[in-house]
Write a protein that holds these residues in place. Structure first.
Motif, PDB file in Angstrom:
ATOM      1  N   HIS A  10     -33.573  -2.988 -10.526  1.00  0.00           N
ATOM      2  CA  HIS A  10     -33.213  -4.374 -10.816  1.00  0.00           C
ATOM      3  C   HIS A  10     -34.222  -5.357 -10.247  1.00  0.00           C
ATOM      4  O   HIS A  10     -34.971  -5.038  -9.351  1.00  0.00           O
ATOM      5  N   ALA A  11     -34.195  -6.556 -10.822  1.00  0.00           N
ATOM      6  CA  ALA A  11     -34.913  -7.706 -10.275  1.00  0.00           C
ATOM      7  C   ALA A  11     -33.843  -8.626  -9.707  1.00  0.00           C
ATOM      8  O   ALA A  11     -32.769  -8.776 -10.294  1.00  0.00           O
TER       9      ALA A  11
ATOM     10  N   ALA B   3     -24.615 -10.560 -19.265  1.00  0.00           N
ATOM     11  CA  ALA B   3     -23.203 -10.481 -18.897  1.00  0.00           C
ATOM     12  C   ALA B   3     -23.092  -9.609 -17.649  1.00  0.00           C
ATOM     13  O   ALA B   3     -23.853  -8.647 -17.487  1.00  0.00           O
ATOM     14  N   PRO B   4     -22.159  -9.931 -16.762  1.00  0.00           N
ATOM     15  CA  PRO B   4     -22.073  -9.180 -15.498  1.00  0.00           C
ATOM     16  C   PRO B   4     -21.557  -7.754 -15.685  1.00  0.00           C
ATOM     17  O   PRO B   4     -20.601  -7.523 -16.428  1.00  0.00           O
ATOM     18  N   ASP B   5     -22.218  -6.811 -15.013  1.00  0.00           N
ATOM     19  CA  ASP B   5     -21.672  -5.461 -14.849  1.00  0.00           C
ATOM     20  C   ASP B   5     -20.565  -5.525 -13.804  1.00  0.00           C
ATOM     21  O   ASP B   5     -19.556  -4.858 -13.926  1.00  0.00           O
ATOM     22  N   PHE B   6     -20.809  -6.313 -12.748  1.00  0.00           N
ATOM     23  CA  PHE B   6     -19.816  -6.525 -11.703  1.00  0.00           C
ATOM     24  C   PHE B   6     -20.185  -7.783 -10.925  1.00  0.00           C
ATOM     25  O   PHE B   6     -21.323  -8.248 -10.974  1.00  0.00           O
ATOM     26  N   VAL B   7     -19.217  -8.310 -10.211  1.00  0.00           N
ATOM     27  CA  VAL B   7     -19.422  -9.464  -9.332  1.00  0.00           C
ATOM     28  C   VAL B   7     -18.784  -9.124  -7.995  1.00  0.00           C
ATOM     29  O   VAL B   7     -17.643  -8.684  -7.944  1.00  0.00           O
ATOM     30  N   GLU B   8     -19.507  -9.311  -6.918  1.00  0.00           N
ATOM     31  CA  GLU B   8     -18.993  -9.137  -5.557  1.00  0.00           C
ATOM     32  C   GLU B   8     -18.861 -10.533  -4.960  1.00  0.00           C
ATOM     33  O   GLU B   8     -19.862 -11.220  -4.768  1.00  0.00           O
ATOM     34  N   GLU B   9     -17.638 -10.957  -4.716  1.00  0.00           N
ATOM     35  CA  GLU B   9     -17.376 -12.318  -4.240  1.00  0.00           C
ATOM     36  C   GLU B   9     -17.801 -12.550  -2.789  1.00  0.00           C
ATOM     37  O   GLU B   9     -18.231 -13.642  -2.440  1.00  0.00           O
ATOM     38  N   GLU B  10     -17.634 -11.546  -1.939  1.00  0.00           N
ATOM     39  CA  GLU B  10     -18.010 -11.734  -0.532  1.00  0.00           C
ATOM     40  C   GLU B  10     -18.397 -10.407   0.091  1.00  0.00           C
ATOM     41  O   GLU B  10     -17.561  -9.541   0.301  1.00  0.00           O
TER      42      GLU B  10
ATOM     43  N   GLY C  28     -30.719  -5.473 -25.480  1.00  0.00           N
ATOM     44  CA  GLY C  28     -32.132  -5.382 -25.831  1.00  0.00           C
ATOM     45  C   GLY C  28     -33.088  -5.600 -24.668  1.00  0.00           C
ATOM     46  O   GLY C  28     -34.296  -5.553 -24.856  1.00  0.00           O
ATOM     47  N   ILE C  29     -32.573  -5.856 -23.468  1.00  0.00           N
ATOM     48  CA  ILE C  29     -33.431  -6.054 -22.295  1.00  0.00           C
ATOM     49  C   ILE C  29     -33.176  -4.903 -21.335  1.00  0.00           C
ATOM     50  O   ILE C  29     -32.069  -4.750 -20.830  1.00  0.00           O
ATOM     51  N   ASP C  30     -34.191  -4.082 -21.115  1.00  0.00           N
ATOM     52  CA  ASP C  30     -34.049  -2.907 -20.264  1.00  0.00           C
ATOM     53  C   ASP C  30     -34.311  -3.279 -18.808  1.00  0.00           C
ATOM     54  O   ASP C  30     -35.268  -2.830 -18.198  1.00  0.00           O
ATOM     55  N   MET C  31     -33.468  -4.156 -18.283  1.00  0.00           N
ATOM     56  CA  MET C  31     -33.622  -4.625 -16.911  1.00  0.00           C
ATOM     57  C   MET C  31     -32.250  -5.068 -16.411  1.00  0.00           C
ATOM     58  O   MET C  31     -31.490  -5.683 -17.150  1.00  0.00           O
ATOM     59  N   VAL C  32     -31.936  -4.738 -15.185  1.00  0.00           N
ATOM     60  CA  VAL C  32     -30.744  -5.270 -14.530  1.00  0.00           C
ATOM     61  C   VAL C  32     -31.196  -6.508 -13.766  1.00  0.00           C
ATOM     62  O   VAL C  32     -32.183  -6.469 -13.022  1.00  0.00           O
ATOM     63  N   LEU C  33     -30.492  -7.607 -13.971  1.00  0.00           N
ATOM     64  CA  LEU C  33     -30.789  -8.849 -13.267  1.00  0.00           C
ATOM     65  C   LEU C  33     -29.714  -9.063 -12.212  1.00  0.00           C
ATOM     66  O   LEU C  33     -28.527  -9.107 -12.526  1.00  0.00           O
ATOM     67  N   GLU C  34     -30.136  -9.174 -10.963  1.00  0.00           N
ATOM     68  CA  GLU C  34     -29.208  -9.455  -9.864  1.00  0.00           C
ATOM     69  C   GLU C  34     -29.385 -10.913  -9.452  1.00  0.00           C
ATOM     70  O   GLU C  34     -30.507 -11.382  -9.272  1.00  0.00           O
ATOM     71  N   LEU C  35     -28.283 -11.611  -9.332  1.00  0.00           N
ATOM     72  CA  LEU C  35     -28.275 -12.973  -8.796  1.00  0.00           C
ATOM     73  C   LEU C  35     -27.490 -12.919  -7.507  1.00  0.00           C
ATOM     74  O   LEU C  35     -26.387 -12.370  -7.471  1.00  0.00           O
ATOM     75  N   ILE C  36     -28.051 -13.484  -6.424  1.00  0.00           N
ATOM     76  CA  ILE C  36     -27.426 -13.354  -5.113  1.00  0.00           C
ATOM     77  C   ILE C  36     -27.462 -14.699  -4.384  1.00  0.00           C
ATOM     78  O   ILE C  36     -28.489 -15.368  -4.365  1.00  0.00           O
TER      79      ILE C  36
ATOM     80  N   THR D 297     -24.046 -10.726  -8.243  1.00  0.00           N
ATOM     81  CA  THR D 297     -23.711 -10.046  -9.483  1.00  0.00           C
ATOM     82  C   THR D 297     -24.914  -9.253  -9.937  1.00  0.00           C
ATOM     83  O   THR D 297     -26.052  -9.591  -9.597  1.00  0.00           O
ATOM     84  N   GLN D 298     -24.656  -8.211 -10.696  1.00  0.00           N
ATOM     85  CA  GLN D 298     -25.706  -7.528 -11.436  1.00  0.00           C
ATOM     86  C   GLN D 298     -25.328  -7.647 -12.901  1.00  0.00           C
ATOM     87  O   GLN D 298     -24.179  -7.379 -13.278  1.00  0.00           O
ATOM     88  N   MET D 299     -26.298  -8.077 -13.715  1.00  0.00           N
ATOM     89  CA  MET D 299     -26.046  -8.431 -15.114  1.00  0.00           C
ATOM     90  C   MET D 299     -27.001  -7.682 -16.041  1.00  0.00           C
ATOM     91  O   MET D 299     -28.120  -7.339 -15.637  1.00  0.00           O
ATOM     92  N   ARG D 300     -26.552  -7.491 -17.269  1.00  0.00           N
ATOM     93  CA  ARG D 300     -27.389  -6.874 -18.308  1.00  0.00           C
ATOM     94  C   ARG D 300     -27.305  -7.715 -19.576  1.00  0.00           C
ATOM     95  O   ARG D 300     -26.307  -8.394 -19.803  1.00  0.00           O
TER      96      ARG D 300
END
Length: 143
Positions: free
Chosen positions: A5-6, A27-34, A59-67, A53-56
């Motif tokens: 992931h990035a 769209a999120p694979d999952f969200v961790e609130e805390e 057509g994009i072969d990358m996991v995007l993490e927002l923290i 969250t980690q999102m996909r």
């Protein structure tokens, strides 16, 4: 070994998730609130907390993490400069610069400077809701 992931640090997780969903279809694979003790131990910073969250996107072969990090002293201010050490961005290669730029701005992004041209293409930096940085790049079709 393979790339997983990035990750982009953001100041507002829901705003950033909304932007990446609206602009790029993530769209999120999952969200961790805390996340508390684990992130504090991993980062070596007692009291540190995060939501992420980690999102996909199709057509994009990358996991995007927002923290989004917080700590007892409050959330540090967002660094408004993507060229400072520790800051980063993700780049999306786009087929239609004007269309995706319009979509990104409608979803709340702002162009940092201007769209520049270089031999064979164009690119620009955007600041997203939640204070992450994105680069858009268009390359001229090979002739």
């Amino acid at each position: 070994m393979r790339f997983h992931h990035a990750s982009l640090t953001v100041s507002d997780l829901p705003a950033a998730m909304g932007f990446f969903g609206a602009a790029f279809g993530f769209a999120p694979d999952f969200v961790e609130e805390e996340m508390g003790a684990d992130i504090a131990r991993m980062a070596g910073h007692p009291g540190l907390l995060c939501a992420f969250t980690q999102m996909r996107a199709p057509g994009i072969d990358m996991v995007l993490e927002l923290i989004a990090f917080t700590h007892p002293g409050g959330t540090p201010p967002a660094d408004p400069l993507p060229w400072r050490p520790g800051a980063g961005h993700v780049c999306f290669h786009v087929d239609d610069m004007e269309e995706i730029l319009t979509t990104c701005c409608a979803a709340g992004a702002e162009v940092l400077g201007e769209v520049i041209a270089f031999p064979g293409g164009r690119c620009c930096y955007l600041r997203t809701p939640g204070d992450a940085f994105v680069e858009l790049e268009w390359m001229a079709p090979a002739t």
